[in-house]
Design a protein around this motif. Sequence first.
Motif, PDB file in Angstrom:
ATOM      1  N   ALA A   1      13.190  -9.886  35.548  1.00  0.00           N
ATOM      2  CA  ALA A   1      14.485  -9.254  35.301  1.00  0.00           C
ATOM      3  C   ALA A   1      14.372  -7.738  35.359  1.00  0.00           C
ATOM      4  CB  ALA A   1      15.028  -9.693  33.940  1.00  0.00           C
TER       5      ALA A   1
ATOM      6  N   VAL B   1      19.340  -7.728  28.234  1.00  0.00           N
ATOM      7  CA  VAL B   1      18.095  -8.486  28.061  1.00  0.00           C
ATOM      8  C   VAL B   1      17.394  -8.067  26.775  1.00  0.00           C
ATOM      9  CG1 VAL B   1      15.885  -9.101  29.079  1.00  0.00           C
ATOM     10  CG2 VAL B   1      17.862  -8.702  30.564  1.00  0.00           C
TER      11      VAL B   1
ATOM     12  N   GLY C   1      17.207 -12.526  33.444  1.00  0.00           N
ATOM     13  CA  GLY C   1      17.279 -12.022  32.080  1.00  0.00           C
ATOM     14  C   GLY C   1      17.790 -13.052  31.106  1.00  0.00           C
TER      15      GLY C   1
ATOM     16  N   ALA D   1      11.283 -12.309  32.024  1.00  0.00           N
ATOM     17  CA  ALA D   1      11.700 -10.988  31.562  1.00  0.00           C
ATOM     18  C   ALA D   1      11.155  -9.908  32.491  1.00  0.00           C
ATOM     19  CB  ALA D   1      11.218 -10.753  30.130  1.00  0.00           C
TER      20      ALA D   1
END
Length: 283
Positions: A103, A122, A56, A100
């Motif tokens: 994450a 995040v 993240g 992302a």
Amino acid sequence: MVHAPGRRTAPPLRALVVATHAGPTVAVTTTAALLAVAAGVPPGRVVLLAVAVLAGQVSIGWSNDWLDADRDRTVARADKPVAQGAVTPDLLRTLAAGSAAAAVVLSLLLGPVPGLLLLVLVASGWAYNAGLKRTAASVLPYATGFGALPAGVVAAAPGAPAAPWWLVTAGAALGAAAHLANAAPDLEDDLATGVRGLPHRIGARGSAVGCAVLLGAASLVLVAGPEGAPSAAGWAVLALAVPAVAVAALAGTARFRRAAFPAVMLLTVLDVALLLAGGAAVT
């Protein structure tokens, strides 16, 4: 890729690491992992949590440099590989999206509650990069994200109670203080390219005072928040924090800036240590 004759560029791998904002990324990931250990999270889940947080944070760093590429080129930021031509914005965009997504998957493997709480950090980082940094509400993503982080870490421990209010409050205060301190060195460059977040609106002195007060408040909350009387160590921390806050508040003045920086670092270290101790206290 063509570079100007004689220009030295960072090797691609090094450039990509620098573009993650490696210092803050490592600091946040390490703090989350240590807090998880203190909160009694099993070793395997600590590793999973650390990798999720790392993914993240890496995505936030890469998205920042991708979205700010034109602005950083305008002011010739020497610390940004994308501004120096060592990496392209398109590559950073692809990597930011991929990390992302990683994450999201890794965080949710910890369970819906800890996963979603960790993903608040995040989402907050991306929201800041995408536009909130240019508004008076620029501090909100930091306060929200870093308030959610200890809550997510504690929730990752099987059978652990919800993170107490004082742990979440202290995390939010530390996040807000980090925003004010992080923005201070770049105020002039940011203003030149149209960025007017909260630190730019209140100026260097206001940001220094705000950072010092928030760090001091985090210390007070972490010492006085847990049930029972503060320990001797807690009183010692507060005795150090009071003069440190006073000195740290002078960071916005040229005369005292060198003396104020160690005070800011001292307060930050004390607060992180108290945060880790707070994680142990909730188990």
